[in-house]
Design a protein around this motif. Structure first.
Motif, PDB file in Angstrom:
ATOM      1  N   HIS A 112      38.810  36.714  55.429  1.00 41.07           N
ATOM      2  CA  HIS A 112      38.574  37.843  54.539  1.00 41.07           C
ATOM      3  C   HIS A 112      39.821  38.086  53.695  1.00 41.07           C
ATOM      4  CE1 HIS A 112      35.438  38.577  57.513  1.00 41.07           C
ATOM      5  NE2 HIS A 112      34.901  39.454  56.707  1.00 41.07           N
ATOM      6  N   HIS A 113      39.711  37.905  52.425  1.00 43.14           N
ATOM      7  CA  HIS A 113      40.780  38.314  51.525  1.00 43.14           C
ATOM      8  C   HIS A 113      40.245  38.281  50.102  1.00 43.14           C
ATOM      9  CE1 HIS A 113      41.113  33.926  51.290  1.00 43.14           C
ATOM     10  NE2 HIS A 113      41.611  34.126  50.063  1.00 43.14           N
ATOM     11  N   SER A 114      40.878  39.046  49.257  1.00 41.97           N
ATOM     12  CA  SER A 114      40.441  39.122  47.865  1.00 41.97           C
ATOM     13  C   SER A 114      41.324  38.232  46.999  1.00 41.97           C
ATOM     14  CB  SER A 114      40.524  40.577  47.364  1.00 41.97           C
ATOM     15  OG  SER A 114      40.282  40.631  45.966  1.00 41.97           O
ATOM     16  N   MET A 117      43.087  39.938  41.113  1.00 39.19           N
ATOM     17  CA  MET A 117      44.414  40.438  40.768  1.00 39.19           C
ATOM     18  C   MET A 117      44.420  41.947  40.643  1.00 39.19           C
ATOM     19  SD  MET A 117      46.141  37.732  40.766  1.00 39.19           S
ATOM     20  CE  MET A 117      47.675  38.389  40.091  1.00 39.19           C
ATOM     21  N   ALA A 118      43.243  42.573  40.649  1.00 34.79           N
ATOM     22  CA  ALA A 118      43.163  44.023  40.540  1.00 34.79           C
ATOM     23  C   ALA A 118      43.679  44.672  41.814  1.00 34.79           C
ATOM     24  CB  ALA A 118      41.715  44.454  40.281  1.00 34.79           C
ATOM     25  N   PRO A 119      44.374  45.801  41.708  1.00 36.87           N
ATOM     26  CA  PRO A 119      44.873  46.480  42.918  1.00 36.87           C
ATOM     27  C   PRO A 119      43.703  46.990  43.748  1.00 36.87           C
ATOM     28  CG  PRO A 119      45.125  47.881  40.979  1.00 36.87           C
ATOM     29  CD  PRO A 119      44.696  46.543  40.482  1.00 36.87           C
ATOM     30  N   PRO A 120      43.863  47.079  45.078  1.00 39.88           N
ATOM     31  CA  PRO A 120      42.787  47.582  45.924  1.00 39.88           C
ATOM     32  C   PRO A 120      42.425  49.013  45.541  1.00 39.88           C
ATOM     33  CG  PRO A 120      44.860  47.477  47.139  1.00 39.88           C
ATOM     34  CD  PRO A 120      45.085  46.765  45.846  1.00 39.88           C
ATOM     35  N   ARG A 230      33.350  53.905  54.600  1.00 42.98           N
ATOM     36  CA  ARG A 230      34.436  53.946  53.628  1.00 42.98           C
ATOM     37  C   ARG A 230      34.794  52.544  53.149  1.00 42.98           C
ATOM     38  NH1 ARG A 230      37.942  58.487  53.471  1.00 42.98           N
ATOM     39  NH2 ARG A 230      39.840  57.223  53.435  1.00 42.98           N
ATOM     40  N   ARG A 231      34.788  51.615  54.070  1.00 42.67           N
ATOM     41  CA  ARG A 231      35.173  50.232  53.756  1.00 42.67           C
ATOM     42  C   ARG A 231      34.155  49.570  52.826  1.00 42.67           C
ATOM     43  NH1 ARG A 231      38.164  46.274  56.659  1.00 42.67           N
ATOM     44  NH2 ARG A 231      37.378  44.144  56.493  1.00 42.67           N
ATOM     45  N   TYR A 232      32.885  49.788  53.106  1.00 47.88           N
ATOM     46  CA  TYR A 232      31.796  49.197  52.320  1.00 47.88           C
ATOM     47  C   TYR A 232      30.907  50.306  51.756  1.00 47.88           C
ATOM     48  CZ  TYR A 232      32.847  44.573  54.358  1.00 47.88           C
ATOM     49  OH  TYR A 232      33.446  43.387  54.734  1.00 47.88           O
ATOM     50  N   PRO A 233      31.420  51.120  50.842  1.00 46.99           N
ATOM     51  CA  PRO A 233      30.635  52.257  50.340  1.00 46.99           C
ATOM     52  C   PRO A 233      29.349  51.793  49.661  1.00 46.99           C
ATOM     53  CG  PRO A 233      32.559  51.857  48.945  1.00 46.99           C
ATOM     54  CD  PRO A 233      32.731  51.006  50.160  1.00 46.99           C
ATOM     55  N   GLY A 234      28.289  52.526  49.954  1.00 44.37           N
ATOM     56  CA  GLY A 234      27.002  52.224  49.357  1.00 44.37           C
ATOM     57  C   GLY A 234      26.239  51.104  50.025  1.00 44.37           C
ATOM     58  N   ALA A 518      36.866  47.671  50.535  1.00 46.85           N
ATOM     59  CA  ALA A 518      37.003  46.222  50.717  1.00 46.85           C
ATOM     60  C   ALA A 518      36.846  45.514  49.378  1.00 46.85           C
ATOM     61  CB  ALA A 518      35.956  45.720  51.703  1.00 46.85           C
ATOM     62  N   GLY A 519      37.811  44.696  49.038  1.00 44.82           N
ATOM     63  CA  GLY A 519      37.754  43.948  47.790  1.00 44.82           C
ATOM     64  C   GLY A 519      37.135  42.583  47.975  1.00 44.82           C
ATOM     65  N   PHE A 520      36.197  42.472  48.899  1.00 47.53           N
ATOM     66  CA  PHE A 520      35.541  41.192  49.197  1.00 47.53           C
ATOM     67  C   PHE A 520      34.185  41.489  49.813  1.00 47.53           C
ATOM     68  CE2 PHE A 520      38.759  42.338  52.374  1.00 47.53           C
ATOM     69  CZ  PHE A 520      37.946  42.673  53.454  1.00 47.53           C
TER      70      PHE A 520
END
Length: 557
Positions: A112-114, A117-120, A230-234, A518-520
């Motif tokens: 798991h990683h993004s 380049m966008a900030p979290p 919170r981690r995976y909103p929606g 989560a950015g992924f």
């Protein structure tokens, strides 16, 4: 450390953990076969479901099936549960196994990683004025973040990686309701088992409490679901679940001729005879009553201790510390201490709870228990939370076979991640395992390292959250009604749980809080096991267990 020990919230629940100091229940007392090696190791590590047959002779499988007493549909269900569900994967042959291990968790997968380049994307959190006597109100539903398609560039390797194979048991747990679905009436029938009911409607969570759980099991379980949201909103769908916070599974398959009539009950563990739905336990987010920090933090502390004291420098014995309480299997383990001139290669310690509490558990800290070459895992009232902490020590885990299964144990491969101990003759089995490990230190050390690597990588919080998300999503697909907020339910959110908390309780909540979206994407849920895979698992188990028994018997003769 101040505020380490908080008062228990229930006097009726019995629970304690081996090798992890826990507040005791009120009633608890303080108290060289080279040829065989090579033959066993020929086959390599092979996945085999062992738990339903743990500690029994292999012929008992037929007896279990013949006495099920249910219709043909139920027999098929129970058979698959027995072949798969107790499931541990066995291939206890360390020499060839170490060279080329197969089974759960063996495949390389993208972590798991993004790559963006966008900030979290941060998630707002504030407690505001904590002096108000009124309960903390939950903020409005936040706007959903951009989809991960917008956050991330197209992954070079295609879609999100496949989840570890233990995720496949999600399908197995939900199989009873896969055809008919889950009705509101079925959920209501689960109420006698439940400690609380949790409903998610439109991205907001509500809880109706039926009875208080032991210590903070209920609250930290709810907290974990809030952090998932919170981690995976929606992404968390509308839900209506009944959650039991006690230990053994209670929904017996044999009680329901039609599987879909069984009430769906979420619980931390089950066995091959029960239909409970397995969910990650509360301690992943910490256990303040016993000074245990959240899982990610504990893993780092144990890693540092493993670096400080390498495996060859550790004491060459098997270690366990805990309360035998009323559990026969633990009393059998205590008997493995050296006595009357008999050395079983075990160092078993009974936890002195009063001293531990007065000493703020300083002598029982998890990282400081990585000083022996071998660690013993043993069940208590059911599975034991200590399992993941024991595995993290880089020491081979001598796992006393058990019928109980949780999300972690379903992913372990015997001979790769742990060494199985026969519960019918615990001391003899432990002595054999330690003698073998001390005679083959490189192979034994690798078993310890592979078990530790499994809990760090395959049971990281990334995967814990993904497991929760997939399980809740698949469950929601089976609901045959639209969830609504119960009349007596109250809304909960990160603020309403964390802001009123104090001391180590608050530290655990704040340390385990998800602070960024989560950015992924979550990993991809793999398909269910097939009947052919179930049979292969059972056949391989029978073969491996016969070899283990032969090795021990021939050594004793």
């Amino acid at each position: 450390m101040k505020n380490t020990v908080l008062p228990a919230r229930s006097s009726g629940q019995q629970h304690e953990e081996g090798a992890v100091a826990l507040v005791p229940p009120p009633a608890a007392e303080e108290k060289q076969v080279d040829e065989e090696d090579r033959a066993l190791l020929k086959d390599g590590a092979v996945p085999v479901a062992s738990r339903p047959l743990a500690g029994r002779r292999l012929s008992s499988l037929g007896t279990v099936l013949r006495t099920s007493g249910v219709g043909s549909v139920m027999i098929g269900l129970v058979l698959l549960a027995l072949l798969l569900g107790a499931r541990r994967w066995v291939g206890l042959d360390a020499l060839s196994m170490l060279g080329n291990t197969a089974g759960i968790g063996a495949a390389q997968r993208r972590r798991h990683h993004s790559n963006s380049m966008a900030p979290p994307l941060p998630i707002p959190f504030t407690c505001g004025n904590n002096t108000s006597p009124q309960p903390r109100k939950c903020p409005g539903t936040p706007a959903l973040p951009p989809s991960t398609d917008q956050l991330l560039p197209p992954p070079a390797g295609g879609p999100a990686p496949s989840c570890p194979d233990y995720f496949r048991y999600i399908h197995d747990d939900l199989r009873p309701w896969r055809g008919a679905g889950i009705t509101r009436e079925a959920v209501e029938r689960a109420r006698p088992h439940a400690f609380f009911r949790l409903v998610v409607v439109g991205g907001r969570a509500y809880v109706e409490t039926y009875r208080r759980a032991y210590q903070i099991r209920d609250l930290f379980t709810q907290w974990g679901i809030l952090q998932l949201m919170r981690r995976y909103p929606g992404r968390v769908p509308d839900l209506d679940i009944m959650f039991a916070c006690d230990d053994p599974g209670q929904v017996r398959a044999a009680d329901f001729a039609t599987p879909s009539e069984a009430p769906p009950v979420f619980r931390y563990c089950k066995d091959g005879r029960t239909l409970d739905i397995v969910f990650p336990d509360w301690s992943f987010w910490g256990w303040p009553e016993v000074g245990i920090r959240p899982w990610t933090q504990i893993l780092e502390e144990v890693r540092q201790e493993n670096e400080r004291l390498r495996w060859p420098e550790r004491q060459p014995y098997a270690f366990w510390k805990g309360s035998p309480a009323i559990y026969r299997i633990r009393h059998d383990l205590v008997a493995c201490n050296a006595s009357n001139g008999q050395e079983w290669n075990a160092r078993i310690f009974t936890q002195d709870w009063r001293h531990a509490i007065r000493n703020e558990f300083k002598d029982s800290r998890i990282p400081k228990q990585c000083t022996y070459r071998y660690k013993v895992y043993v069940e208590g009232n059911a599975w034991s939370v200590s399992e993941k902490y024991i595995l993290a020590c880089d020491s081979p885990v001598l796992f006393i076979t058990t019928p109980f299964q949780d999300i972690l144990s379903r992913g372990l491969v015997a001979g790769k991640h742990y060494w199985p101990i026969n519960r019918e003759h615990v001391c003899k089995s432990i002595k054999f395992a330690v003698d073998w490990g001390n005679k083959h230190p490189a192979q034994a050390q690798l078993i310890g390292e592979q078990g530790s690597r499994f809990v760090r990588e395959e049971m990281s919080m990334d995967y814990v959250y993904d497991y929760m998300l997939h399980l809740l999503t698949e469950y929601a697909k089976l609901l045959r009604y639209k969830p609504t907020v119960p009349e007596k339910a109250v809304e909960i959110c990160t603020e309403s749980v964390a802001c009123p908390s104090r001391g180590l309780h608050r530290d655990c909540l704040m340390d385990s809080m998800e602070r960024h979206v989560a950015g992924f994407d979550p990993c991809t849920l793999p398909p269910p096991f097939t009947a052919e895979e179930a049979k292969e698992i059972a056949d391989r188990e029978a073969k491996v267990l016969r070899k283990i028994e032969k090795m021990e018997d021939e050594l004793a003769s």
